[in-house]
Design an enzyme around this catalytic site. Structure first.
Site, mmCIF file in Angstrom:
data_model
loop_
_atom_site.group_PDB
_atom_site.id
_atom_site.type_symbol
_atom_site.label_atom_id
_atom_site.label_comp_id
_atom_site.label_asym_id
_atom_site.label_seq_id
_atom_site.Cartn_x
_atom_site.Cartn_y
_atom_site.Cartn_z
ATOM 1 N N HIS A 136 0.960 -1.418 0.069
ATOM 2 C CA HIS A 136 -0.182 -0.033 0.110
ATOM 3 C C HIS A 136 0.909 1.357 0.019
ATOM 4 O O HIS A 136 1.560 1.498 -0.934
ATOM 5 C CB HIS A 136 -0.962 -0.111 1.205
ATOM 6 C CG HIS A 136 -2.204 0.927 1.523
ATOM 7 N ND1 HIS A 136 -2.526 1.692 0.140
ATOM 8 C CD2 HIS A 136 -2.665 1.253 2.238
ATOM 9 C CE1 HIS A 136 -3.442 2.442 0.416
ATOM 10 N NE2 HIS A 136 -3.683 2.424 1.970
ATOM 11 N N HIS A 172 -2.282 -2.683 -9.545
ATOM 12 C CA HIS A 172 -3.372 -1.953 -8.548
ATOM 13 C C HIS A 172 -4.392 -2.882 -8.295
ATOM 14 O O HIS A 172 -4.941 -3.548 -9.436
ATOM 15 C CB HIS A 172 -3.689 -0.627 -9.029
ATOM 16 C CG HIS A 172 -4.350 0.201 -7.999
ATOM 17 N ND1 HIS A 172 -5.702 0.121 -7.827
ATOM 18 C CD2 HIS A 172 -3.883 1.313 -7.362
ATOM 19 C CE1 HIS A 172 -5.960 1.009 -6.968
ATOM 20 N NE2 HIS A 172 -4.832 1.655 -6.373
ATOM 21 N N ASP A 179 2.384 5.416 -6.792
ATOM 22 C CA ASP A 179 3.652 5.475 -6.015
ATOM 23 C C ASP A 179 4.887 5.125 -6.864
ATOM 24 O O ASP A 179 5.892 5.585 -6.309
ATOM 25 C CB ASP A 179 3.356 4.099 -5.273
ATOM 26 C CG ASP A 179 2.293 4.374 -4.014
ATOM 27 O OD1 ASP A 179 2.327 3.214 -3.226
ATOM 28 O OD2 ASP A 179 1.784 5.491 -3.877
HETATM 29 C C1 SDX Z 1 -1.547 1.931 -3.249
HETATM 30 O O1 SDX Z 1 -6.313 0.648 -3.208
HETATM 31 C C2 SDX Z 1 -5.701 1.734 -3.465
HETATM 32 O O2 SDX Z 1 -6.592 2.710 -4.006
HETATM 33 C C3 SDX Z 1 -4.283 2.226 -3.033
HETATM 34 C C4 SDX Z 1 -3.813 3.213 -3.358
HETATM 35 C C5 SDX Z 1 -4.375 4.619 -2.696
HETATM 36 O O3 SDX Z 1 -4.436 5.939 -3.447
HETATM 37 O O4 SDX Z 1 -4.698 4.102 -1.507
HETATM 38 O O5 SDX Z 1 -3.997 3.506 -4.785
HETATM 39 C C6 SDX Z 1 -2.177 3.325 -3.217
HETATM 40 O O6 SDX Z 1 -1.347 1.340 -2.324
HETATM 41 C C7 SDX Z 1 -0.826 1.864 -4.818
HETATM 42 C C8 SDX Z 1 -0.516 0.416 -4.804
HETATM 43 C C9 SDX Z 1 1.076 0.283 -4.349
HETATM 44 N N1 SDX Z 1 1.309 -0.986 -4.312
HETATM 45 C C10 SDX Z 1 2.500 -1.299 -5.041
HETATM 46 O O7 SDX Z 1 2.755 -0.960 -6.009
HETATM 47 C C11 SDX Z 1 3.074 -2.703 -4.628
HETATM 48 C C12 SDX Z 1 3.125 -3.563 -5.874
HETATM 49 N N2 SDX Z 1 1.625 -4.125 -6.292
HETATM 50 C C13 SDX Z 1 1.274 -5.282 -5.863
HETATM 51 O O8 SDX Z 1 1.520 -5.662 -4.727
HETATM 52 C C14 SDX Z 1 -0.364 -5.334 -6.384
HETATM 53 O O9 SDX Z 1 -0.351 -4.829 -7.818
HETATM 54 C C15 SDX Z 1 -1.178 -4.805 -5.502
HETATM 55 C C16 SDX Z 1 -1.096 -5.346 -4.108
HETATM 56 C C17 SDX Z 1 -1.152 -3.456 -5.642
HETATM 57 C C18 SDX Z 1 -2.574 -5.220 -5.836
HETATM 58 O O10 SDX Z 1 -2.460 -6.612 -6.007
HETATM 59 P P1 SDX Z 1 -4.081 -7.505 -5.957
HETATM 60 O O11 SDX Z 1 -5.027 -6.592 -6.398
HETATM 61 O O12 SDX Z 1 -4.239 -8.173 -4.800
HETATM 62 O O13 SDX Z 1 -3.455 -8.419 -7.283
HETATM 63 P P2 SDX Z 1 -2.389 -9.991 -6.997
HETATM 64 O O14 SDX Z 1 -1.224 -9.376 -5.972
HETATM 65 O O15 SDX Z 1 -3.043 -11.048 -6.667
HETATM 66 O O16 SDX Z 1 -1.767 -9.753 -8.526
HETATM 67 C C19 SDX Z 1 -2.554 -10.406 -9.804
HETATM 68 C C20 SDX Z 1 -1.456 -10.912 -10.496
HETATM 69 C C21 SDX Z 1 -0.580 -11.766 -10.163
HETATM 70 O O17 SDX Z 1 -0.005 -12.642 -11.246
HETATM 71 P P3 SDX Z 1 -0.715 -14.283 -11.250
HETATM 72 O O18 SDX Z 1 -0.456 -14.813 -9.845
HETATM 73 O O19 SDX Z 1 -2.281 -13.753 -11.420
HETATM 74 O O20 SDX Z 1 0.156 -14.608 -12.405
HETATM 75 O O21 SDX Z 1 -0.700 -9.757 -11.109
HETATM 76 C C22 SDX Z 1 0.637 -9.984 -10.641
HETATM 77 C C23 SDX Z 1 0.729 -10.888 -9.698
HETATM 78 O O22 SDX Z 1 1.722 -11.483 -9.535
HETATM 79 N N3 SDX Z 1 1.243 -8.827 -9.984
HETATM 80 C C24 SDX Z 1 2.401 -8.280 -10.463
HETATM 81 C C25 SDX Z 1 2.301 -6.993 -9.973
HETATM 82 N N4 SDX Z 1 1.128 -6.598 -9.178
HETATM 83 C C26 SDX Z 1 0.357 -7.702 -9.781
HETATM 84 N N5 SDX Z 1 3.361 -8.721 -10.970
HETATM 85 C C27 SDX Z 1 4.503 -7.907 -10.957
HETATM 86 N N6 SDX Z 1 4.666 -6.930 -10.288
HETATM 87 C C28 SDX Z 1 3.510 -6.132 -9.675
HETATM 88 N N7 SDX Z 1 3.707 -5.104 -9.028
#
Ligand code: SDX
Length: 393
Positions: A233, A272, A329
């Site tokens: 997050h 996201h 971010d």
């Molecule tokens: C913020 O919610 C909000 O509104 C938050 C926010 C706000 O203003 O409050 O926008 C601020 O928190 C933005 C997000 C910041 N976090 C990051 O940048 C961390 C990296 N991102 C990931 O951890 C992920 O994208 C999340 C946590 C943000 C969202 O994850 P989800 O929705 O739970 O999805 P998931 O982890 O289950 O991923 C789905 C697929 C997976 O691949 P498969 O297993 O299906 O093959 O997408 C892939 C993941 O591996 N994936 C990524 C990835 N994010 C998702 N692969 C590589 N790099 C990534 N960053």
């Protein structure tokens, strides 16, 4: 439809909606996100228009009261914010005590904000008026605490607020102890506006859960801060910059990203839960980061160019249908580095920006009649067991 029990999505085993994905917990008029096309509105206004023409004070007013302020309303709101910037000596003592010890300034921010409640004789007053005043206090004081943490980290003394300055200008003045170039202040102001609100993200949800027990506003914001700390997050902004620094220069990006993806690592600042198209906030800040490729400082130029190259490589490596794009971010790092903000303060700044959003959702939830937020879970453990004394085991 409100009140309608959402049926588990097809293919959701046993009805468990992991991470509450797709579950709506309330009706709200504060923020609309269309993740499929990457659009975001605060109270119906496109965030692009607010980011280019508004201010953090005006956006905070809009989020809290549901309309843009007239000139007198805005002046009055700015005065009330400025009047609430000071924090008691006991808070700066906590900061001085903890900064040298705490591994992460988010612990200090969480402790200090929680302690603010002990100095507010309205902390337990749940009237609309008192809670309205606490929103103002929290918006002002969380930024003051963040600036004071930054000063303490630098081993410099606390700077008293300057009531003649706007919120973000004063925040930066209190952090750096001097006036900064307008362009840098404008970019930080944009980040404050773009991070002010984002529907029921994890930290806002956390604040709402706390509020739903009829706990108080300080506790709700403290829950928000504690939740924002996680690297999935808020703290992704720091992690994303650390990644850019580790990559070092644009030429290293391809190998670094390829290796990370091969190891199924998450690239910080990408992806996201809601946006499956480009995060509109990231799009706005991307333009600014592109411009930093001509910045005076070599370090900032390198960071900006490396960020753009990481984005290019990610676009090349990840199929668009996966919907993994930069989020807000990702571009925070080069912007804050350009503004002379230390990496450890990125998430405390994110928290300082998000206070209006947390407060707006809590106030709206209470005004909607509140309802204790208490989901269920599917029990998969043992049953029918009977206790045996220790000498029988
Ligand atoms: C913020 O919610 C909000 O509104 C938050 C926010 C706000 O203003 O409050 O926008 C601020 O928190 C933005 C997000 C910041 N976090 C990051 O940048 C961390 C990296 N991102 C990931 O951890 C992920 O994208 C999340 C946590 C943000 C969202 O994850 P989800 O929705 O739970 O999805 P998931 O982890 O289950 O991923 C789905 C697929 C997976 O691949 P498969 O297993 O299906 O093959 O997408 C892939 C993941 O591996 N994936 C990524 C990835 N994010 C998702 N692969 C590589 N790099 C990534 N960053």
């Amino acid at each position: 439809m409100p009140g309608q029990i959402k049926k588990p999505k097809e293919g959701v085993p046993n009805g468990v909606m992991k991470g509450l994905e797709g579950v709506m917990i309330a009706e709200s008029a504060i923020c609309k996100i269309d993740g499929s096309v990457g659009k975001l509105w605060y109270r119906g206004y496109p965030v692009e228009e607010l980011a280019s023409g508004s201010s953090f004070e005006e956006v905070s007013y809009l989020l809290l009261y549901g309309k843009l302020p007239g000139p007198e309303e805005l002046e009055g709101f700015k005065r009330s914010l400025a009047a609430e910037r000071r924090v008691p000596r006991g808070i700066t003592d906590i900061i001085a005590e903890e900064v040298g010890v705490a591994a992460d300034p988010m612990h200090v921010l969480r402790t200090a904000v929680s302690a603010l409640a002990t100095y507010d004789n309205e902390a337990e007053d749940q009237s609309l008026e008192a809670n309205g005043r606490k929103c103002i206090r929290l918006i002002s004081k969380v930024s003051t605490v963040t600036a004071a943490i930054g000063r303490e980290m630098d081993g410099k003394g606390h700077v008293e607020p300057d009531p003649s300055l706007g919120h973000v200008d004063n925040f930066m003045y209190m952090m750096h102890g001097n006036r900064m170039e307008r362009h840098k202040l404008d970019l930080v102001e944009k980040m404050f506006m773009l991070q002010a609100e984002h529907s029921t993200n994890a930290s806002t949800f956390s604040a709402m859960v706390t509020a739903s027990t009829l706990s108080d506003l300080y506790s709700s914001v403290t829950s928000g801060i504690a939740t924002l700390k996680g690297p999935l997050h808020g703290e992704a902004d720091e992690a994303a910059l650390r990644m850019l620094l580790e990559i070092g220069k644009p030429g290293n990006a391809e190998a670094y990203i390829t290796k990370a993806l091969a190891k199924k690592e998450k690239i910080m600042g990408f992806g996201h839960r809601v946006y499956k198209a480009y995060d509109p906030r990231a799009k706005i800040m991307r333009k600014e980061v592109e411009g930093l490729r001509n910045a005076a400082s070599e370090e900032v130029r390198e960071l900006a160019s490396t960020a753009m190259e990481v984005e290019r490589v990610m676009k090349e490596k990840i199929p668009p249908e996966k919907g993994i794009w930069p989020n807000i971010d990702f571009f925070a790092g080069p912007i804050y580095a350009y503004a002379g903000i230390p990496i450890e303060l990125f998430t405390p700044i994110f928290a300082s920006s998000r206070v209006p959003g947390w407060c707006a959702h809590v106030m709206e939830y209470w005004a909607s009649g509140n309802k204790l937020i208490r989901p269920s879970e599917l029990y998969t453990g043992e049953t029918g067991l009977h206790y045996r004394r220790i000498d029988e085991r």
